[in-house]
Write a protein that holds these residues in place. Structure first.
Motif, PDB file in Angstrom:
ATOM      1  N   ILE A 191       0.840  -0.876   0.152  1.00 40.29           N
ATOM      2  CA  ILE A 191      -0.244   0.284   0.199  1.00 40.29           C
ATOM      3  C   ILE A 191       0.817   0.914  -0.037  1.00 40.29           C
ATOM      4  N   VAL A 192       1.987   1.135   0.827  1.00 42.47           N
ATOM      5  CA  VAL A 192       2.848   2.700   1.034  1.00 42.47           C
ATOM      6  C   VAL A 192       4.098   2.400   0.013  1.00 42.47           C
ATOM      7  N   GLY A 193       4.434   1.185  -0.484  1.00 41.61           N
ATOM      8  CA  GLY A 193       5.684   1.118  -1.098  1.00 41.61           C
ATOM      9  C   GLY A 193       5.991   1.880  -2.233  1.00 41.61           C
ATOM     10  N   LYS A 194       5.402   2.633  -2.908  1.00 35.10           N
ATOM     11  CA  LYS A 194       5.709   3.328  -3.817  1.00 35.10           C
ATOM     12  C   LYS A 194       5.921   4.794  -3.400  1.00 35.10           C
ATOM     13  N   TYR A 195       5.893   4.958  -1.284  1.00 34.05           N
ATOM     14  CA  TYR A 195       6.375   5.999  -1.613  1.00 34.05           C
ATOM     15  C   TYR A 195       7.533   5.940  -0.704  1.00 34.05           C
ATOM     16  N   GLY A 196       8.624   5.631  -0.418  1.00 36.42           N
ATOM     17  CA  GLY A 196       9.617   5.567   0.502  1.00 36.42           C
ATOM     18  C   GLY A 196      10.201   7.160   0.764  1.00 36.42           C
ATOM     19  N   ALA A 197      10.142   7.680  -0.301  1.00 36.77           N
ATOM     20  CA  ALA A 197      11.017   9.123  -0.067  1.00 36.77           C
ATOM     21  C   ALA A 197      10.471   9.646   0.955  1.00 36.77           C
ATOM     22  N   GLN A 198       8.577   9.497   0.963  1.00 36.23           N
ATOM     23  CA  GLN A 198       7.982  10.497   1.344  1.00 36.23           C
ATOM     24  C   GLN A 198       7.736   9.676   3.014  1.00 36.23           C
ATOM     25  N   VAL A 199       8.090   8.397   3.589  1.00 39.35           N
ATOM     26  CA  VAL A 199       8.499   7.685   4.555  1.00 39.35           C
ATOM     27  C   VAL A 199       9.092   8.113   4.913  1.00 39.35           C
ATOM     28  N   GLN A 200      10.581   8.160   4.602  1.00 35.01           N
ATOM     29  CA  GLN A 200      12.237   8.987   4.961  1.00 35.01           C
ATOM     30  C   GLN A 200      11.522  10.047   5.515  1.00 35.01           C
ATOM     31  N   ALA A 201      11.164  11.400   4.818  1.00 35.13           N
ATOM     32  CA  ALA A 201      10.662  12.321   5.221  1.00 35.13           C
ATOM     33  C   ALA A 201      10.223  12.089   6.375  1.00 35.13           C
TER      34      ALA A 201
END
Length: 388
Positions: A191-201
Motif C-alpha cells: 500500500i505504501v511501498g511506492k512512497y519511500g521518499a515521503q516515508v523517509q521524510a
C-alpha cells in the motif's frame, strides 16, 4: 467493555472486521482488519478518526461508552480513505456540535465524498499547527503521499503518543494473535511501498519527537520496543535489503520452466544459501510474492515466452514491483521459448527505469525443455548468486 485504555486519558474505540475478504479490493486478509479510532479525554475531548461505514454503529456505541455521557469537542480526520472516514456523517448526526479538524486537502476530499455540508463546523489546520485540549496539545505534521496527499499524523506531547495514520499499520484484526513483521511488511509494501521518499521524510520528523506509544489506524497499538518497528520502516522505505537470501519467482505452463526454477533452488541450497524462497506466481498470493521480492536482496525471474511477452502472472508481478519503486537489488533471468524465447528481454526492459538494479552475467535460456547446457548455466547462475 467496548473500549480499552491506551493511557489514562487516551482510549481505544476501534472495531474489528472479520467480514472483509479483500482489503482495498485486492489484498487477502485471512485474519480480518482492524479500523482504529481513539478518544482523548481532556477539558476538550477529541475523537481521532472514524471507521469503515459497515461498523459505524458499533464504533459509535464504543464512543458513547468511553465518553460516559460527555460530548466530544473535536473529530480529528487524519486520513480521508473511506475505511477511516466513511462514518464522519454518522458521527455528526449523533454529535452535531462537534468541530471537524483537518487540513485544506482533507476538506476538499470530504466534499467530494460526502457533499459540501457534511462538516459545517470545521477547523482547518496548517502543517505543525496545534490544537489545545487542556493538558494535551496536539501537533499536526503533514505527511503527503503516505499514502494519500491529505494525510497528516498527530503528536500528543502530554502522553508522548504519535497517532500515525496508516503508518505502522498492518493487516489483521486485533482479536487475532499473529506476527507483526510479516503482515506489516505486506501491508507497507503493498500500500505504501511506492512512497519511500515521503516515508523517509516523515521518519526524520518523528526522530525529533519523544515518542513512547504509536497509535496507528490499523493493527495494534505499539508500546514496547519501538526501535524495532522504526528500524523496519527505515529499511522498507529506503529500499534496503532486509534479509539475506534469494527469491525465485517462476511462471510455467507445462512444467519445464518450473523444473529449471526448482533446479536452481536445489543448487542454491546445496551451496549453503541462507534462504531460498521459491514461488509459483500463478498459485501463490501476489502480495506475498511482492513482499518477499522486497525483503530479499536477490531475485531470479523465470518465465516462458507467451504471445511474444512474458506469461500474464509474471507480467503482473513485474508491474507490482516496478510501480512500487523496486530498486537496490540483484536480478537474474531464466527464460523459455520453443521458437522465439524473448521473455528475458521483456523482463529486463521492465526495469529500465528502476534504480540500482544489478543483472547477473548468466542468463539461462531454455528451448522447450532443460538440457545439459542449461544445467551448466544454472550451476553458473547459482555460483554468481552466492557471491557477495
Amino acid at each position: 467493555m467496548a473500549f480499552r485504555k491506551v493511557t489514562d486519558s487516551i482510549l481505544y474505540v476501534g472495531v474489528n472486521d472479520h467480514e472483509v475478504d479483500l482489503f482495498e479490493g485486492q489484498y487477502v486478509v485471512p485474519n480480518g482488519m482492524a479500523y482504529n479510532s481513539y478518544v482523548i479525554l481532556d477539558d476538550k475531548i477529541a475523537v481521532m478518526d472514524t471507521v469503515d461505514i459497515h461498523f459505524a454503529q458499533e464504533w459509535l456505541n464504543n464512543i458513547a461508552e468511553a465518553l460516559d455521557g460527555k460530548k466530544p469537542t473535536y473529530l480529528v480526520v487524519q486520513h480521508m480513505e473511506p475505511d477511516h472516514s466513511a462514518s464522519i456523517a454518522e458521527f455528526l448526526k449523533v454529535y452535531p456540535d462537534a468541530i471537524v479538524v483537518g487540513n485544506a486537502k482533507t476538506f476538499v476530499m470530504m466534499q467530494q465524498f460526502f457533499g459540501a455540508d457534511v462538516a459545517p463546523n470545521r477547523e482547518v489546520v496548517a502543517n505543525k499547527g496545534t490544537l489545545e485540549l487542556g493538558s494535551h496539545t496536539l501537533t499536526f505534521v503533514f505527511a503527503p503521499m503516505v499514502h494519500w496527499p491529505e494525510v497528516m499524523v498527530t503528536y500528543d506531547a502530554a502522553d508522548k503518543v504519535l497517532f500515525s495514520a496508516d503508518g505502522f499499520g498492518k493487516f489483521g484484526a486485533l482479536d487475532v494473535e499473529e506476527d507483526w513483521d510479516c503482515e506489516a511488511r505486506r501491508y507497507y509494501i503493498g500500500i505504501v511501498g511506492k512512497y519511500g521518499a515521503q516515508v523517509q521524510a516523515l521518519l526524520k520528523v518523528a526522530a525529533t519527537l519523544d515518542i513512547q506509544i504509536i497509535c496507528p489506524l490499523h493493527g495494534p497499538v505499539l508500546t514496547e520496543n519501538l526501535g524495532h518497528y522504526i528500524e523496519k520502516y527505515d529499511i522498507w522505505s529506503s529500499y534496503k535489503v532486509e534479509s539475506e537470501g534469494v527469491m525465485i519467482a517462476y511462471a510455467s505452463v507445462y512444467g519445464n520452466t518450473k523444473k529449471a526454477a526448482e533446479k536452481l533452488a536445489e543448487t542454491l541450497k546445496a551451496k549453503g544459501c541462507p534462504k531460498v524462497v521459491l514461488r509459483d506466481l500463478a498459485r501463490s498470493d501476489m502480495s506475498e510474492n511482492i513482499e518477499d521480492a522486497f525483503r530479499y536482496g536477490k531475485l531470479v525471474l523465470a518465465s516462458i515466452t507467451y504471445n511474444g511477452d512474458v506469461f500474464p502472472f509474471m507480467h503482473a508481478f513485474l508491474h507490482g514491483l516496478t510501480e512500487r519503486s523496486y530498486q537496490n537489488r540483484t536480478l537474474g533471468v531464466i527464460e523459455n521459448g520453443t521458437w522465439a524465447p524473448t521473455a528475458g528481454r521483456i523482463i529486463k526492459s521492465a526495469f529500465e527505469k528502476s534504480k540500482n538494479i544489478t543483472w547477473l552475467d548468466t542468463t539461462v535460456t531454455i528451448k522447450s525443455a532443460m538440457n545439459a547446457a542449461n544445467d551448466a548455466q544454472i550451476e553458473a547462475m547459482a555460483d554468481e548468486l552466492m557471491k557477495g
